[in-house]
Design a protein around this motif. Sequence first.
Motif, PDB file in Angstrom:
ATOM      1  N   MET A  86     -14.121   8.846   6.208  1.00 50.06           N
ATOM      2  CA  MET A  86     -15.222   8.556   5.298  1.00 50.06           C
ATOM      3  C   MET A  86     -15.452   7.062   5.263  1.00 50.06           C
ATOM      4  O   MET A  86     -14.502   6.285   5.134  1.00 50.06           O
ATOM      5  N   PHE A  87     -16.743   6.670   5.369  1.00 52.25           N
ATOM      6  CA  PHE A  87     -17.097   5.255   5.376  1.00 52.25           C
ATOM      7  C   PHE A  87     -18.033   4.956   4.215  1.00 52.25           C
ATOM      8  O   PHE A  87     -18.604   5.849   3.595  1.00 52.25           O
ATOM      9  N   GLN A  88     -18.236   3.681   3.929  1.00 50.49           N
ATOM     10  CA  GLN A  88     -19.066   3.299   2.793  1.00 50.49           C
ATOM     11  C   GLN A  88     -20.546   3.571   3.033  1.00 50.49           C
ATOM     12  O   GLN A  88     -21.314   3.704   2.089  1.00 50.49           O
ATOM     13  N   ASP A  89     -20.963   3.680   4.297  1.00 49.68           N
ATOM     14  CA  ASP A  89     -22.384   3.905   4.571  1.00 49.68           C
ATOM     15  C   ASP A  89     -22.717   5.392   4.765  1.00 49.68           C
ATOM     16  O   ASP A  89     -23.807   5.737   5.208  1.00 49.68           O
ATOM     17  N   PHE A  90     -21.754   6.280   4.411  1.00 49.48           N
ATOM     18  CA  PHE A  90     -21.918   7.740   4.457  1.00 49.48           C
ATOM     19  C   PHE A  90     -21.997   8.284   5.885  1.00 49.48           C
ATOM     20  O   PHE A  90     -21.435   9.327   6.171  1.00 49.48           O
ATOM     21  N   ALA A  91     -22.749   7.606   6.790  1.00 42.97           N
ATOM     22  CA  ALA A  91     -22.833   7.991   8.206  1.00 42.97           C
ATOM     23  C   ALA A  91     -23.297   9.427   8.398  1.00 42.97           C
ATOM     24  O   ALA A  91     -22.812  10.139   9.278  1.00 42.97           O
ATOM     25  N   LEU A  92     -24.264   9.863   7.597  1.00 43.88           N
ATOM     26  CA  LEU A  92     -24.844  11.195   7.771  1.00 43.88           C
ATOM     27  C   LEU A  92     -25.952  11.140   8.829  1.00 43.88           C
ATOM     28  O   LEU A  92     -26.645  10.125   8.959  1.00 43.88           O
ATOM     29  N   PHE A  93     -26.134  12.231   9.554  1.00 43.09           N
ATOM     30  CA  PHE A  93     -27.217  12.304  10.533  1.00 43.09           C
ATOM     31  C   PHE A  93     -28.528  12.583   9.795  1.00 43.09           C
ATOM     32  O   PHE A  93     -28.657  13.634   9.141  1.00 43.09           O
ATOM     33  N   PRO A  94     -29.517  11.689   9.869  1.00 40.57           N
ATOM     34  CA  PRO A  94     -30.742  11.853   9.079  1.00 40.57           C
ATOM     35  C   PRO A  94     -31.578  13.063   9.477  1.00 40.57           C
ATOM     36  O   PRO A  94     -32.343  13.594   8.668  1.00 40.57           O
ATOM     37  N   HIS A  95     -31.441  13.520  10.732  1.00 44.02           N
ATOM     38  CA  HIS A  95     -32.267  14.632  11.213  1.00 44.02           C
ATOM     39  C   HIS A  95     -31.624  15.990  10.946  1.00 44.02           C
ATOM     40  O   HIS A  95     -32.205  17.027  11.288  1.00 44.02           O
ATOM     41  N   LEU A  96     -30.416  16.008  10.349  1.00 43.05           N
ATOM     42  CA  LEU A  96     -29.732  17.267  10.067  1.00 43.05           C
ATOM     43  C   LEU A  96     -29.679  17.532   8.564  1.00 43.05           C
ATOM     44  O   LEU A  96     -29.497  16.606   7.763  1.00 43.05           O
ATOM     45  N   LYS A  97     -29.821  18.799   8.192  1.00 40.45           N
ATOM     46  CA  LYS A  97     -29.650  19.179   6.793  1.00 40.45           C
ATOM     47  C   LYS A  97     -28.197  18.972   6.375  1.00 40.45           C
ATOM     48  O   LYS A  97     -27.299  18.836   7.219  1.00 40.45           O
ATOM     49  N   ALA A  98     -27.973  18.990   5.070  1.00 41.21           N
ATOM     50  CA  ALA A  98     -26.623  18.748   4.555  1.00 41.21           C
ATOM     51  C   ALA A  98     -25.620  19.723   5.166  1.00 41.21           C
ATOM     52  O   ALA A  98     -24.533  19.321   5.608  1.00 41.21           O
ATOM     53  N   ILE A  99     -25.960  21.002   5.218  1.00 33.91           N
ATOM     54  CA  ILE A  99     -25.006  21.987   5.738  1.00 33.91           C
ATOM     55  C   ILE A  99     -24.728  21.763   7.219  1.00 33.91           C
ATOM     56  O   ILE A  99     -23.599  21.966   7.689  1.00 33.91           O
TER      57      ILE A  99
END
Length: 351
Positions: A86-99
Amino acid sequence: MSAGGLVLDGLSHAFAGLAVVREVSLSVKPGEILCLLGPSGCGKTTVLRIAAGLETPQRGRVLIDGREVVGPDILVPTEARNIGLMFQDFALFPHLKAIDNVAFGLAGLPSAQRRAAAREALERVGMAGAADSYPHTLSGGEQQRVALARAMASKPSVMLLDEPFSGLDARLRDRIRADTASLLKDDGTTTLMVTHDPEEAMLMADRIALMNDGRVLQEGAPIDLYRHPNSPFCASFLGETNLLEGFIKSGHAETALGAFAADGLAEGTPVEVHVRPEGLGLGTAETADAVPAVVIDARGLGPFARVRLRLGNGGPEVTVRIADFDLPRPGSRVTLTVDPAMVFVFPLQDR
């Protein structure tokens, strides 16, 4: 060495000839949360990146649950280490839904199993209702919860957290920090967390390893580091202190606040004395051990107040922390008493 958990053995690393990690050896027990604490640039994030496989050390070994993943003749890639990140910038893929963000780390499972495990992970962090939402539609706190679900979905042996809450506002940070610690403890996950915030480390950690200049300076339970610092840096980094100078006379440090036991220091040694603000008691009684002072300023901060005072006739300033009621007025004369347990004496050259 421990058969389980995370072991860092003699890690050293340099960038362009500049040493950033110097002989760091730490062991994180199974189910324990260890916080690497220190100022920016002290080497703590590099240590975490080495544990994660994102950086290769020049010297040293890393073991996860007794298996060597970094050593002179071995380098196991990040994806094969059974770790969560886990990083401070979350590093989530913007083109993918949460699930789908959560399911991304479960590539080894059949599709239906992946989605079921991802949904379960989102439920555990209170985000099941946002499973079909894209990251840009979520608040910072919600994004961080999704990132936590992704990191924990694969049930890693070791969780590595790099300043994961620093981008959140104070109230949200407190809640998500508490929820994260609870989940990690429930799962018995071995956790190494990096932070520059002493309060965060003391709230989250079973043990703290305090770093500066690439080295671990002190390691132990949060309360032990706070009450028994082994250097001026450790005393002042873990919490506010009043700094006074003095010298040793008959086994005591003589200062403007009084004389304090200083075993093992030679007669006449110049010393610096650190006193926690909560170690000073404010009153009006002129007893033999009370020190006269004049109030400079008093500020209520909700649950407590900070009072600045000047000792004696033109002496040094000190800060006292007291309950927030009946604040003394600037200019009023008071007396101070000192709790010796909140006083730390060091040779002046240790600065």
